[in-house]
Design an enzyme around this catalytic site. Structure first.
Site, PDB file in Angstrom:
ATOM      1  N   GLU A  78      21.936  38.964 105.958  1.00 19.91           N
ATOM      2  CA  GLU A  78      20.902  38.629 104.996  1.00 19.91           C
ATOM      3  C   GLU A  78      19.524  38.497 105.655  1.00 19.91           C
ATOM      4  OE1 GLU A  78      21.506  37.074 101.508  1.00 19.91           O
ATOM      5  OE2 GLU A  78      19.418  37.713 101.454  1.00 19.91           O
ATOM      6  N   ASP A  79      19.479  37.787 106.769  1.00 13.65           N
ATOM      7  CA  ASP A  79      18.175  37.371 107.312  1.00 13.65           C
ATOM      8  C   ASP A  79      17.697  38.127 108.542  1.00 13.65           C
ATOM      9  OD1 ASP A  79      18.229  35.504 105.372  1.00 13.65           O
ATOM     10  OD2 ASP A  79      18.774  33.816 106.652  1.00 13.65           O
TER      11      ASP A  79
END
Ligand code: MN
Length: 732
Positions: free
Chosen positions: A83-84
């Site tokens: 995700e990051d």
């Protein structure tokens, strides 16, 4: 509990925890997952200011406490990298295997599901959560632990975020944890969420608990002493575990406010728990307790013979002690105790993971049922109600003539019973006998009854629409609806059309037949109906609930059809707008005039000023009035974005507020403003709050052409010095 500074987890703590466990773990795989994640998250920080990696470490540690397996712990360490950071799922698969990659993927997808955003999306989102759960239950266990840590550290988030996260926790995650039997986790996230949702009530209850804790402890101690002495006399080889029990803060709140009970009545309700080794000892212990103290009639519940839907087992009884004080006693085996505390996670902690597949399948059946029930409706409230209502711990247990037990919610009728046996049994039902006697269709079952469903052999026999109002479970409702949907299309269309006409008449709505589809277009789209007949049919079988959309339709009717003078006014506004040739963002009916000082011309860069009572006056962006106002910071909120109506240059169209947390830095606003200017992104509002921990929380409202541009902007802001996090804000 909440005010205590949160533990900062390290890899050494994880390693120590693993070494302390009897369970076998692949330590090197866990360490390399950590090293990989730590590298990927390097330079990222939590809102608390800690390095980001402390969060995956905390989640992994909590999962270890739940006794979860190596792959789950690895996935927890890696759960935010896809995700990051730039890491891809393929890399994770190559390095850590298919299982870890699948778990990370599941958690990432769950994380992307916004639960309380656009109404139409919610149904879909809740469905996605349930689907992910039904594929591998470990995904939701990781997600719940992720949420637990985020709740423990919620104090570092901006206030607007806190409330939303708390609501989401209360409405979605706590019921799911409850359904999975994960009581310790459920109690903790519920208490944490409650603290943010009603801080006053929370501290009130906490205070009361503290005041009375001495008295309670003394009472429990004396009861414990009496019971253990008696157990030794009765020939128990060892003294069973006896413990006092304190209700959760939210548990007390629920009892007090939802059941309208007196605080004293709840606070002074003492409870002890006795844990023994075998089921035989449970009943034996119950006999001793009933012999020692006077049992209160009708308060005995045998959840060993008939477990709750979430597999909870125990004997419950309430007795009166020598001092005349009533107290509840729970009796259970260690095995039952683990299930009561950890629920589904106990499979990993105390058994061999998922190997007990049959039992697990039974527990997951309800997820599948909710998913199926949801195919029939797109109504979010309905779905959330489904999760909650089907989660009610108050169940009844009725039996088929062959002795198979059917678990149903309180208030369930023979219709629910019939559909719980099989869809066909429900569809063919013409009546039922309860304990040998014929009963009416709305007969409500109670625990212990034997129910014989009488079916029709007529192939055309089917359910009745009136059953929808009688039955209690969503399962029965959705099966009845789906029968009507399939079997009775013509009838549904006629019924739906008649219902719509009736509702319109009642609300004084008159729409010409040929305009009906366009009038209803939004609602038809929402329910996936391309033709008006489909929409009628959906109303007919109950997939579309008219009463829920009437207010909206009434408003729409008022706006477009109702009074002729309104229509005229609308035209005038349109003329006014096009004559000025300027569009004011977010405002459709507003007077626009051009400022005398700079007299802007089409093509000039322009900006609007909200005057007091005379609409918006438009200035050139290089007009000294505007330049000076910006320099001096006078009334920045009154300057708004405007643009020329016919300018086709990729005009920004979406307004987004970014929620930025940064370390304390007096230049942060200047940095952001400068960056927006460089990127040619219109900044319509910017404000800053100082958080309790000294960090700065900036809200910047910008206009953007779309998501890809927005992501680019967010990435650029993240690179500014001292910025810790950037999110789309829920605050508009
Ligand atoms: Mn996370």
């Amino acid at each position: 509990m909440v005010n205590k500074p949160e533990t900062i987890y390290t890899i050494d703590m994880i390693i120590q925890k693993i070494l302390d466990e009897e369970k076998q773990y692949d330590l090197s795989k866990i360490i390399s997952s950590y090293e990989f994640a730590a590298k990927a998250h390097a330079n990222q920080f939590r809102s608390s200011g800690e390095p980001y990696i402390t969060h995956p470490l905390a989640v992994a540690y909590i999962l270890l406490e739940f006794g979860m397996d190596t792959d789950t712990v690895c996935a927890a360490l890696l759960h935010d990298v896809v995700e990051d950071t730039d890491v891809t799922l393929d890399e994770i698969k190559k390095l850590f295997g298919q299982d870890v990659a699948m778990l990370v993927d599941g958690v990432t997808k769950l994380g992307k599901i916004p639960l309380f955003t656009k109404e139409e999306q919610q149904a879909e989102n809740v469905r996605k959560i349930l689907l992910a759960m039904s594929q591998d239950i470990r995904v939701i266990i990781i997600k719940l632990c992720d949420r637990l840590h985020n709740m423990r550290t919620l104090c570092y988030r901006p206030a607007a975020k806190q409330r939303n996260t708390a609501l989401e926790t209360m409405n979605i995650y706590a019921p799911i944890a409850h359904r999975l039997g994960m009581k310790t986790l459920k109690d903790e996230i519920e208490d944490l969420a409650f603290r943010y949702l009603d801080p006053y009530a929370y501290s009130e209850i906490e205070k009361m608990l503290q005041i009375r804790s001495d008295k309670r402890e003394a009472f429990i101690e004396s009861i414990k002493k009496q019971i253990s002495e008696r157990f030794l006399e009765a020939g128990f080889e060892k003294v069973p575990q006896i413990e006092g029990r304190v209700k959760s803060v939210y548990g007390i709140y629920k009892k007090a406010f939802m059941q309208g009970k007196d605080f004293d009545e709840i606070y002074d309700k003492y409870a002890v728990r006795i844990i023994v080794d075998t089921v035989f000892e449970c009943y034996n212990a119950l006999g001793i307790i009933h012999d020692m103290f006077r049992p209160i009639p009708n308060r005995f519940k045998d959840y060993i013979a008939t477990p709750k839907a979430n597999m909870y087992q125990s004997l419950h009884t309430t007795v009166i002690g020598r001092e005349g004080i009533p107290f509840e006693v729970q009796i259970r085996t260690w095995d039952m105790h683990h299930t009561a505390e950890y629920g589904i996670a106990a499979h990993w902690k105390y058994k061999e993971g998922i190997s007990g597949k049959d039992k697990l399948e039974g527990r997951l059946a309800w997820i599948r049922q909710i998913i199926e029930a949801q195919q029939e409706t797109d109504d979010v409230e309905e779905i959330v109600r489904t999760i909650k209502s089907d989660l009610s711990p108050e169940d009844i247990f009725a039996f088929t003539p062959k002795g198979d037990m059917i678990t149903l919610p309180v208030g369930a009728t023979i219709i629910d019973f019939a559909y719980a046996i099989h869809t066909e049994v429900g569809n063919k039902m013409k009546g039922a006998k309860v304990d040998g006697k014929l009963v009416s269709l709305d007969y409500q079952l109670t625990t212990g009854e034997i129910v014989e469903i009488l079916t029709s052999s007529d192939p055309n026999h089917g359910p009745n629409r009136a059953w929808l109002d009688i039955c209690k479970t969503n399962e029965a409702k959705s099966k009845i609806r789906s029968w009507f949907k399939k079997e009775r299309r013509e009838e549904n269309i006629a019924q739906g059309k008649a219902e719509l006409e009736k509702e319109f008449k009642r609300n004084f709505i008159r729409i010409p037949e040929e305009e009906l589809s366009s009038f209803l277009a939004d609602d038809m789209k929402r329910h996936n109906c391309s033709k008006i007949e489909d929409f009628y049919a959906a109303i007919g079988y109950g997939g579309v609930i008219l009463s829920r959309m009437m207010q909206r339709l009434k408003d729409k009717y008022q706006k477009y059809y109702a009074e002729p003078e309104n229509a005229e006014q609308k035209n005038q506004n349109a003329v006014r707008k096009s004559s000025s040739g300027v569009i004011v963002e977010g405002q459709s009916n507003i007077i626009v005039k051009f400022a005398q000082c700079c007299n802007p011309l089409p093509g000039d860069d322009i900006v609007g000023f909200i005057t007091k009572g005379h609409g918006v006056s438009v200035h050139k962006k290089d007009c000294p009035t505007y330049v000076n106002a910006m320099k001096n910071g006078t009334e920045p909120e009154r300057w708004i974005n405007v643009r020329w109506a016919n300018s086709t240059s990729n005009a920004p169209t979406f307004r987004v507020t970014l929620d930025i947390v940064a370390k304390e830095n007096i230049l942060i606003i200047a940095d952001i403003t400068k960056l927006m200017a460089e990127l040619h992104i219109p900044l319509t509002n910017i404000s800053v709050n100082m958080l309790k921990n000294g960090n700065a929380n900036v809200f910047a409202t910008i206009n953007t052409a779309g998501v890809s541009q927005l992501n680019n902007i967010i990435a650029r802001i993240k690179k500014l010095p001292d910025v810790l996090s950037v999110d789309r804000s829920v605050k508009q």
